[in-house]
Structure formats: structure tokens, C-alpha cells
Design an enzyme around this catalytic site. Structure first.
Site, PDB file in Angstrom:
ATOM      1  N   SER A 593       0.847  -1.185   0.000  1.00 23.43           N
ATOM      2  CA  SER A 593       0.000   0.000   0.000  1.00 23.43           C
ATOM      3  C   SER A 593       0.892   1.248   0.000  1.00 23.43           C
ATOM      4  CB  SER A 593      -0.962  -0.032   1.191  1.00 23.43           C
ATOM      5  OG  SER A 593      -1.989   0.899   1.036  1.00 23.43           O
ATOM      6  N   ASP A 679      -9.711  -3.738  -5.444  1.00 28.10           N
ATOM      7  CA  ASP A 679      -9.177  -2.842  -4.415  1.00 28.10           C
ATOM      8  C   ASP A 679      -9.756  -1.441  -4.609  1.00 28.10           C
ATOM      9  OD1 ASP A 679      -7.655  -1.419  -2.586  1.00 28.10           O
ATOM     10  OD2 ASP A 679      -5.786  -2.401  -3.117  1.00 28.10           O
ATOM     11  N   HIS A 714      -8.388  -4.776  -1.152  1.00 27.58           N
ATOM     12  CA  HIS A 714      -7.134  -4.230  -0.662  1.00 27.58           C
ATOM     13  C   HIS A 714      -6.376  -5.209   0.227  1.00 27.58           C
ATOM     14  CE1 HIS A 714      -4.397  -0.911  -0.047  1.00 27.58           C
ATOM     15  NE2 HIS A 714      -4.489  -1.023   1.258  1.00 27.58           N
TER      16      HIS A 714
END
Length: 743
Positions: A593, A679, A714
Site C-alpha cells: 500500500s 481494491d 485491498h
């Protein structure tokens, strides 16, 4: 050459061909700067051409890693063999029941259960109860005995056990499953739960009558994860999100009515703010919280008056953050407030703690003043004591603060005989309880669950995470090191390895994050043992932009100081190389991320220091995303990164470090990028574009792989066995890249 399908090929090792994305000239113009983005066409995930490209990349990655199938299986088997697959959590007392969760061998998801509270001297807890009773005065022992959790056995039937929710049953037929809300009403009769079966973080909220097992007709689609009951169980409060996936609205649902009858009780139009709702620990008040990255505002309502109007605690002021909890001090209702406003003319960057009457929150009395070396993080009030959570010297701390008839007693910090550790409050749902559930872990200490007794100072071990196969923490070592950044700042590094490794450079996995004031605290990992036992060292670079060293550590790694995050990581890598812990040809950089942004930037900045880059759902095209307010979560991110739409300096600064825009014709480390098509936080298109441009631009023959999960969000794949397979995939690639595939 690009083909009509949008995919060309390049010869790869073993005659396996790498897909080459076509180029489509797209201009992005801001502040007079023209950027030509040739891979923006990959953003349309509904396009068959885009899907074909992603599937071609998956096929190439599968072919390039096919020789690691045996190693992946071995690592998966190692994780499985060390894990007690059929297990129970430590029961938590709430109301008339003990609540706990079960896991079962062969099942992907947990099962939530409860059983009635029974006398602790019975079959499930007699030995512990007897020990407690003989070691304390009778007045104390009676209370503690009633709070001693039953010693449940995995292979023994639990009297009166009730299954509240079996996630395996709810997940059946779905490739992805995530549980959002799981909230039992105060009387214990009703359950609100929500599920996401696509990975897009939009949940279906449902209700179950725990007395009959019936799932009620009430059903609310498109909610954010979470649900809060009114005190009487007649209403549930939940949130919905806007088109950018920002939780922006709180609704009140009366059980037994249709969704169309739900009442909007709060809406936040400002796109910089997220909205959440919960209750105080005392359950006396409902709380709505509105927060940006730098500003918060709270609203309060008595929980026994669910149809009343929320009122503001303190109006928002830009740059001022605060949280509030209810406590009863000297018989009076008070708010305990943590805030970072100005105190005595100085900004309280690391927060202070004050108390104020519920009737007048602005009438504050200072309880704990500001310290440069201590970051106050949380306050949990109970009927007889407070629990203060904070961090000092890059480690979490917990202190107990007794409440007396006259006010406050003497604070006591809990101490542990570990150089590195993480400690925090566990499940403590009751307002009046004589014990405090806490959790403790480290890089070498499996999670330990304790009940702390404030009245006596005793720390009672209730459970340690079982690690099968003869794991012994004494076979491993952890310690803290420090690197020196370019500007002289000392950067903490955490290291863990197996004892007795030969002297000299060792293969090393260097992890980093460095955003949002998130702290990468020590934690135990069963899967990581598969690396450590093969002679690898695991290290965490606690770079600026995180929160390990306090609020200023975060402030000096965001917006126009963001590059400190990247240069700190490079300094940590150089320090580990210079001190002979590792060598440049034996280091893998790992981040996910915003940590993917970190390792992506580092790949451009100092590729010579790394053998490989492992990037999970990486935020590698940040400027494109932050320039587009229509994308999910963009506007709220401006406080973190700056607003490049409005500020040319921010635009120029972000462009100077954005991984995608700074790819050059030079040799890069081996790269494995992993993303998920659903995501909503870091869109799949960012790593897809990054890999496409790298393949067209970089020199050398180091492997470049993209793996896209086609039914996940995610957090990646769901289900513990699928997650173990994913970890095994990543670790096999790491070991192979470092020449350890045969280890």
C-alpha cells in the site's frame, strides 16, 4: 510491437514471453506541466482488453514461478504444521455469557460462539479458581473467580454452547468473504453482522435473533463495516459511503422496519472528512466522530434516547484533533479528552489529557501535560480505573490509573522483560470488571493473553498462541539498531534472526511503511519462521512518516517532507550493509500500500542496494490519483500528501518522487508486484501501469512480475488457507531471488 489486442510479447527466460502493453498517448496537464501517460488506458477494468492484459501478466508470472511450486508447497506445509488449526480464543465475559471464537482444521474462516457463565469452580476452571482464591484475600478472590474464563478444550463439548455465526456457512459459494460488523445487542438477544463477498468494502448488513436462530427480514445493502446498537436494542446505527468510498452518512434503523424508513441522523458534505459512529465504554453515550487527517469533531447523544439529536462536543478547528471518552470521576459524569491543541502557548503535538464536565466540555482541567518523548494515544475508562495507552522510545506502553472517591490514584506502567514488544488492551466490554484483558507479543513471542488485576498488580496468563513443531523463543533473537539519516536523524531498526547464524552478511528482508502515522510495532508471525529458519534476517525500518517516535516523526515524513520516508529507508539499508548484517546482493525491500510507494520510490532512488523489491497493492502512481478528486478517497488524502491541484509546489514535489513518473532506462532489482482488481484504496491500475512502463523502459534482465487477484480487494485473498498460499508464493519468490530456493 503492440498487437491489436493491446498486448505484445518480449522474449523471456526459458522462451517464456512477457506481455507488453500497447501505448496510447494521454496528456495530463497541470500548472503548465505536460505529462504523457502512455498506460492510462489500463484504468478501465471493464474493458476486455484490460482484463486480457492482466490475465496475460498472470500467466507470465505463473510460468516464471512454476519452478517454485515445490518450495511453495513446502512453505505452505510448514505454516500449516506450526498452526493449531482447531483452536479457541480466550473467552471474554459480557452480560450473561462468555464469548469466544473457534477455528477448525480444514475450514477457512472462524466460528463465533458463546456459552453461559458458570461457576468458575466447576469443571472448566476449578484449578485456576482455586489458585486465585488461595492467593488473595477473600474479598478480592470472589470478584476474580467470577471473571476467570472457563478453560475450554477444543475436543470437548462445551455445555450450553451457542454458535452465533459460522463464517464458513455465510461464505459458502463465494470466492471472497470478509466479515464487517459483528455486534451483539446489550441484552444479548440480537446480532447485527455484515459481509462483503467481492472485496470492494461495501457490506450487506443483516440481523439475527439469537434466541431463535432466525435471520430477520431486515436487510441493508451498501453499508460501511460496523453497526452500533442503542441501549434498548430497538435501533441500530450504521454508515454508508459516497461515490468515493468515503463513509459520509450515519443512519438510524429501527428493527422491523424497511430500509426506506431509515433516518439520516448525520451527513458530512466536506470530502476531507470520514464519519464513524460508536459508543463510549460505559455505553451511556453514542458518539459520532468526524475526522480528516488533521482535524476531528465529536457529536454525542445519550444511548437510551436513540431518536434524540446529537450535539457537538467541541466544534472542529483546522489542525486540532481530539478524542473523548466518558468516565465517572467523584460521582460526576466527565469527558476524558485527548487533544493536540495549544496549551500554555505551545502546540501539544504529542497530545495532552484533560477532563471536563459532560455538560460543558470546554471547561477543561489538565491531567497529563505534553512531553516531547511520549505520544499519548488512547484512554479507556472503567468504573474503578483508567487505562492509558501511549508510546515511548518507539514502543507501546500501558499504564493503569486507579480511580478513588477523591479522584485519581497513582499510575502504574506495566513492565515486561523484553527489549522489543507490543502491548495493548484486549477485549474488555464491561464497564465494571475487576480484571483487564491485555495482549503482549514480540518478534519472537507468540501472542500472549493476560488478565491484569489492578487491585493486586497480578498478571495472569490466560493463553499463549500455540506454535506447533517444538518452537522455542530462545532459539531466536531480536534487538534494536539505529541508522543515521542524511540529516543526522537517528532511525530505529528492529531486527530478528535465528541464533547461531554464521558471521558475515546474511540474506535479509527489509520491511517499511512510513505513512499516516501508522507504527510497525513488533509482532510474532508463524509464517516468518520459514524465512528465519532458512538463515534469513527480518528487519523493520521505522522510517519517518510513521508514528513510532511520536507526532513529529509523522509530520517530518508527509506532504513536503515526504522524501524523508524514502531516504530514511535507504539509510537503513546502507547501515545494515555497512555493519555487515547483510550485503546489497542479499537484500529484498518489502512494502505494501503506502509501503509500496516507499519501495517503489526506493527502486528509483537506490536500485543498487537491493536484490529485489516485493510490492503489495503498491501506491506507485500517487500523483495521478491525488490529482483526481473523483477517485476513491482522493480528497481526504490531501492532508497527507498535499493538494497538487491547487499548489504547484506540491505538484512538483510529488512528481519528483512518484515511482511511476520517475522510471528510467537503468537496471532495476527483481520486482514482484501483487494487486487486487477490486481494491478500492489503491486501484489495481497503479501497479499495472508501473509494471508496463518498467518493462518498456528498464535495462537489464532482472525478472519483472505482476500478479493480480481477480476476485479480491485491498487486503488480498480471503480465507486463512488462501492467505497461507499467498504468503508461500511471496516467500518462495523472495528465497529464489536470494538464491535460497534449495534451502
Amino acid at each position: 510491437m503492440a498487437l491489436d489486442s493491446g498486448i505484445g510479447t518480449l522474449a523471456g527466460p526459458g522462451d517464456v514471453t512477457a506481455p507488453v502493453a500497447k501505448t496510447v498517448r494521454t496528456e495530463r496537464v497541470h500548472h503548465g506541466d505536460v505529462f504523457i501517460d502512455e498506460y492510462e488506458w489500463l484504468r478501465d477494468k471493464e474493458s476486455p482488453e484490460v482484463v486480457a492484459y492482466l490475465e496475460a501478466e498472470n500467466a507470465y508470472t505463473e510460468a516464471q514461478t512454476a519452478h517454485l511450486g515445490g518450495l511453495r508447497n513446502r512453505i505452505f506445509d510448514e505454516i500449516k504444521a506450526r498452526t493449531q488449526e482447531t483452536d479457541l480464543s480466550v473467552p471474554t465475559r459480557m452480560g450473561e455469557y462468555w464469548y469466544y471464537s473457534r477455528s477448525f482444521e480444514g475450514k477457512q474462516y472462524g466460528v463465533h460462539c458463546r456459552c453461559p457463565i458458570v461457576a468458575p469452580a466447576g469443571a472448566t476452571g476449578a484449578e485456576e479458581a482455586a489458585r486465585v482464591t488461595t492467593e488473595r484475600p477473600a474479598s478480592v478472590a470472589i470478584d476474580i473467580d467470577a471473571w476467570t474464563p472457563p478453560q475450554l478444550e477444543v475436543d470437548t463439548e462445551v455445555a450450553g454452547e451457542q454458535v452465533l455465526l459460522d463464517s464458513n456457512e455465510v461464505a459458502e459459494g463465494h470466492d471472497f468473504f470478509a466479515l464487517g460488523a459483528f455486534s451483539v445487542s446489550h441484552d444479548g438477544n440480537l446480532l447485527a453482522y455484515s459481509v462483503d463477498t467481492s472485496g470492494d468494502e461495501r457490506y450487506l448488513l443483516r440481523f439475527k435473533d439469537l434466541r431463535t436462530g432466525e435471520v430477520l427480514a431486515d436487510e441493508i445493502a451498501g453499508t460501511a463495516p460496523g453497526a452500533t446498537w442503542s441501549l434498548d436494542g430497538t435501533h441500530v446505527f450504521y454508515q454508508t459511503v459516497d461515490e468515493s468510498w468515503r463513509p459520509d452518512t450515519v443512519w438510524r434503523h429501527r428493527l422491523g422496519t424497511g430500509k426506506d424508513d431509515d433516518v439520516k441522523v448525520f451527513h458530512e458534505p466536506d470530502e476531507r472528512y470520514w464519519v464513524s459512529i460508536g459508543a463510549t465504554r460505559s455505553e451511556k453515550y453514542l458518539m459520532i466522530w468526524v475526522g480528516s487527517k488533521i482535524t476531528t469533531e465529536g457529536w454525542v447523544l445519550e444511548s437510551d434516547n436513540p431518536e434524540g439529536d446529537f450535539r457537538v462536543i467541541m466544534p472542529r478547528r483546522d489542525g486540532v484533533e481530539y478524542s473523548a471518552e466518558h468516565a465517572v470521576i467523584g460521582g460526576e459524569d466527565r469527558f476524558l479528552i485527548l487533544h493536540n491543541d495549544v496549551v500554555d502557548g505551545v502546540k501539544a503535538e504529542n497530545f495532552v489529557l484533560v477532563e471536563a464536565p459532560v455538560s460543558d466540555p470546554s471547561n477543561m482541567t489538565l491531567l497529563i501535560g505534553h512531553r516531547d518523548d511520549v505520544r499519548l494515544e488512547d484512554i479507556d475508562p472503567f468504573a474503578s480505573h483508567l487505562v492509558l495507552s501511549y508510546r515511548r522510545e518507539a514502543l507501546t506502553r500501558v499504564a493503569i490509573w486507579p480511580l478513588t472517591e477523591s479522584g485519581y490514584g497513582e499510575r502504574r506502567e506495566l513492565e515486561f522483560d523484553l527489549e522489543l514488544f507490543s502491548v495493548g488492551s484486549g477485549a474488555n466490554p464491561e464497564w465494571e470488571q475487576p480484571t483487564l484483558r491485555i495482549g503482549l507479543t514480540s518478534f519472537i513471542t507468540p501472542m500472549q493473553v493476560f488478565d491484569y488485576v489492578p487491585a493486586t498488580g497480578e498478571l495472569l496468563l490466560r493463553k499463549e498462541q500455540p506454535v506447533l513443531g517444538g518452537y522455542d523463543a530462545n532459539d531466536y533473537e531480536q534487538h534494536r539498531d539505529w541508522a543515521i539519516a542524511a540529516d543526522g536523524t537517528r532511525i530505529p531498526i528492529s531486527l530478528v534472526r535465528k541464533k547461531g547464524l554464521p558471521a558475515g552478511p546474511r540474506p535479509l528482508l527489509l520491511y517499511g511503511y512510513g505513512s499516516y502515522e501508522a507504527s510497525m510495532d513488533p509482532s510474532f508471525s508463524v509464517s516468518r519462521l520459514s524465512l528465519l529458519d532458512r538463515g534469513m534476517v527480518f528487519a523493520v525500518a521505522h522510517v519517518r512518516g510513521g508514528g513510532e517516535m511520536g507526532r513529529l516523526w509523522y509530520e517530518n515524513g508527509k506532504t513536503l517532507t515526504k522524501k524523508n520516508t524514502f531516504t530514511d529507508f535507504v539509510s537503513c539499508a546502507r547501515h545494515l550493509i555497512d555493519t555487515d548484517v547483510t550485503s546489497a546482493d542479499r537484500v529484498i525491500a518489502d512494502g505494501g500500500s503506502a509501503g509500496g510507494l516507499l519501495v517503489g520510490a526506493v527502486a528509483n532512488l537506490a536500485p543498487e542496494l537491493f536484490k529485489g523489491i516485493l510490492a503489495n497493492v503498491p501506491f506507485v502512481d500517487p500523483l495521478t490519483s491525488i490529482l483526481d478528486p473523483s477517485l476513491p478517497l482522493t480528497v481526504i488524502e490531501w492532508d497527507e500528501w498535499g493538494n497538487p491541484l491547487a499548489d504547484k509546489d506540491v505538484y512538483d514535489y510529488m512528481k519528483s518522487y512518484a515511482p511511476y513518473e520517475n522510471i528510467e532506462a537503468k537496471d532495476y532489482p527483481a520486482i514482484l508486484a501483487i494487486t487486487s482488481i477490486n481494491d478500492t484504496r489503491v486501484l489495481y491500475v497503479e501497479p499495472a501501469k508501473w509494471v508496463a512502463k518498467l518493462r518498456a523502459t528498464k535495462t537489464g534482465d532482472t525478472p519483472l512480475l505482476l500478479k493480480t487477484e481477480m476476485s479480491a480487494g485491498h487486503g488480498g485473498v480471503s480465507g486463512r488457507y488462501e492467505k497461507w498460499k499467498e504468503v508461500a508464493f511471496e516467500y518462495a519468490w523472495v528465497l529464489d531471488t536470494l538464491g535460497l530456493a534449495g534451502a
